[in-house]
Every structure is written in structure tokens, then in C-alpha cells.
Design an enzyme around this catalytic site. Structure first.
Site, PDB file in Angstrom:
ATOM      1  N   ILE A  92       0.833  -1.191   0.000  1.00 50.19           N
ATOM      2  CA  ILE A  92       0.000   0.000   0.000  1.00 50.19           C
ATOM      3  C   ILE A  92       0.872   1.248   0.000  1.00 50.19           C
ATOM      4  O   ILE A  92       1.845   1.339   0.745  1.00 50.19           O
ATOM      5  CB  ILE A  92      -0.905   0.028   1.249  1.00 50.19           C
ATOM      6  CG1 ILE A  92      -1.827  -1.187   1.231  1.00 50.19           C
ATOM      7  CG2 ILE A  92      -1.698   1.321   1.338  1.00 50.19           C
ATOM      8  CD1 ILE A  92      -2.584  -1.394   2.518  1.00 50.19           C
ATOM      9  N   CYS A  93       0.487   2.225  -0.818  1.00 51.61           N
ATOM     10  CA  CYS A  93       1.135   3.522  -0.825  1.00 51.61           C
ATOM     11  C   CYS A  93       0.168   4.518  -0.182  1.00 51.61           C
ATOM     12  O   CYS A  93      -0.822   4.918  -0.780  1.00 51.61           O
ATOM     13  CB  CYS A  93       1.461   3.950  -2.249  1.00 51.61           C
ATOM     14  SG  CYS A  93       2.293   5.545  -2.328  1.00 51.61           S
ATOM     15  N   LEU A  94       0.454   4.855   1.076  1.00 58.29           N
ATOM     16  CA  LEU A  94      -0.347   5.821   1.820  1.00 58.29           C
ATOM     17  C   LEU A  94       0.626   6.610   2.691  1.00 58.29           C
ATOM     18  O   LEU A  94       1.305   6.035   3.547  1.00 58.29           O
ATOM     19  CB  LEU A  94      -1.397   5.099   2.668  1.00 58.29           C
ATOM     20  CG  LEU A  94      -2.348   5.964   3.479  1.00 58.29           C
ATOM     21  CD1 LEU A  94      -3.182   6.861   2.568  1.00 58.29           C
ATOM     22  CD2 LEU A  94      -3.258   5.082   4.321  1.00 58.29           C
TER      23      LEU A  94
END
Length: 162
Positions: A92-94
Site C-alpha cells: 500500500i502507498c499511503l
């Protein structure tokens, strides 16, 4: 969550019988567990259901390290998904999950699990990032053909997120 609650009850019941030489690390884990219990209890039950991913049910694994809340939890999406900010392997890219962030949007000790849940929810509504994607193929697909992208997302939901 039930496991954590029962662990806390055992910890409360065992305080009187604890030897004075007990390890401080046990105490730190207990404080961490209490903090997590409080945060999970505060999570909102009804998150918005809109956008490309409406009607999908997505499972995430949240690994809370011993050093929480000084360091962020590690989060992985367990549901296979077609998303520009989540790889098919679940990475995940957060920004708020980054321990060190130049722009100040990364993890801070004042953040909570509720912030993580709302951040994940935002990935499905208003924080879709097609300009700097983690899943380049999904982002390019969206730019090429928005309707076909929507159809592929719905196919993934039908097969993996129900």
C-alpha cells in the site's frame, strides 16, 4: 479484538500477584494493548461507500509494532484489488504509513489506528493517486479507458471482494 480484551482482563487480574521484580517490558505491552483497545473501540462503524470500489469488502492486515505509537503500523491489503495505490500483492502507498516523510504527512505519535482506517478508506474514495502510482499498470489503465478501468475494478470486486 476479543483476544486482546481477554488478555487485558488477565493482565488486570494478575497485577496483585505480580512480583516486585517483574519486567517493565510487560508493563509497556499492557499500555500499548490498552491504547489499541481504546482506539479500536473508537473506530467508526459506517464508512462512506462511494466511488469505483463501492460494494467491495476489503481485508487488511495491520501489524502493530511494539514501538507503536512512535512508529506506524505495517498495513497490507489481503484482498486482491485493481488499484493505483495498492499492488496486487497487497503493498500500500499511503503517506501516513511512512515513518519519515518530507512533506509532514507521514506518521506522527499523535496519529491513531482510526487515522489509518480513514486513510485506507480515502484510498477508495478521494485519495486515488493516478499521478504517482504504486501500481503503474492500474493507473495507466485508468488514463487510457476510465470505463474499462471501472469494469475491471468491478470484476475484481465480484471475484475477490465480496
Amino acid at each position: 479484538m476479543l483476544t486482546l480484551a481477554s488478555k487485558l482482563k488477565k493482565d488486570d487480574g494478575g497485577k496483585a500477584g505480580r512480583a516486585s521484580g517483574a519486567s517493565d517490558s510487560t508493563h509497556r505491552v499492557s499500555i500499548r494493548d490498552r491504547l489499541l483497545t481504546k482506539e479500536v473501540a473508537e473506530l467508526e462503524a459506517n464508512l462512506p461507500n462511494e466511488g469505483y470500489y463501492q460494494s467491495g469488502r476489503f481485508q487488511f492486515e495491520i501489524d502493530v509494532p511494539e514501538a507503536y505509537n512512535m512508529v506506524p503500523p505495517k498495513v497490507k491489503c489481503l484482498t486482491r484489488i485493481w488499484h493505483p495505490n495498492i499492488t496486487e500483492n497487497g503493498d500500500i502507498c499511503l503517506s501516513l504509513l511512512r515513518e519519515h516523510s518530507i512533506d509532514g504527512t507521514g506518521w506522527a505519535p499523535t496519529r491513531t489506528l482510526k487515522d489509518v482506517v480513514w486513510g485506507l478508506n480515502s484510498l477508495f474514495t478521494d485519495l486515488l493517486n493516478f499521478d504517482d502510482p504504486l501500481n503503474i499498470n492500474a493507473a495507466e489503465h485508468h488514463l487510457r479507458d476510465k470505463e474499462d478501468f471501472r469494469n475491471k475494478v468491478q470484476d475484481y470486486i465480484k471475484h475477490y471482494a465480496r
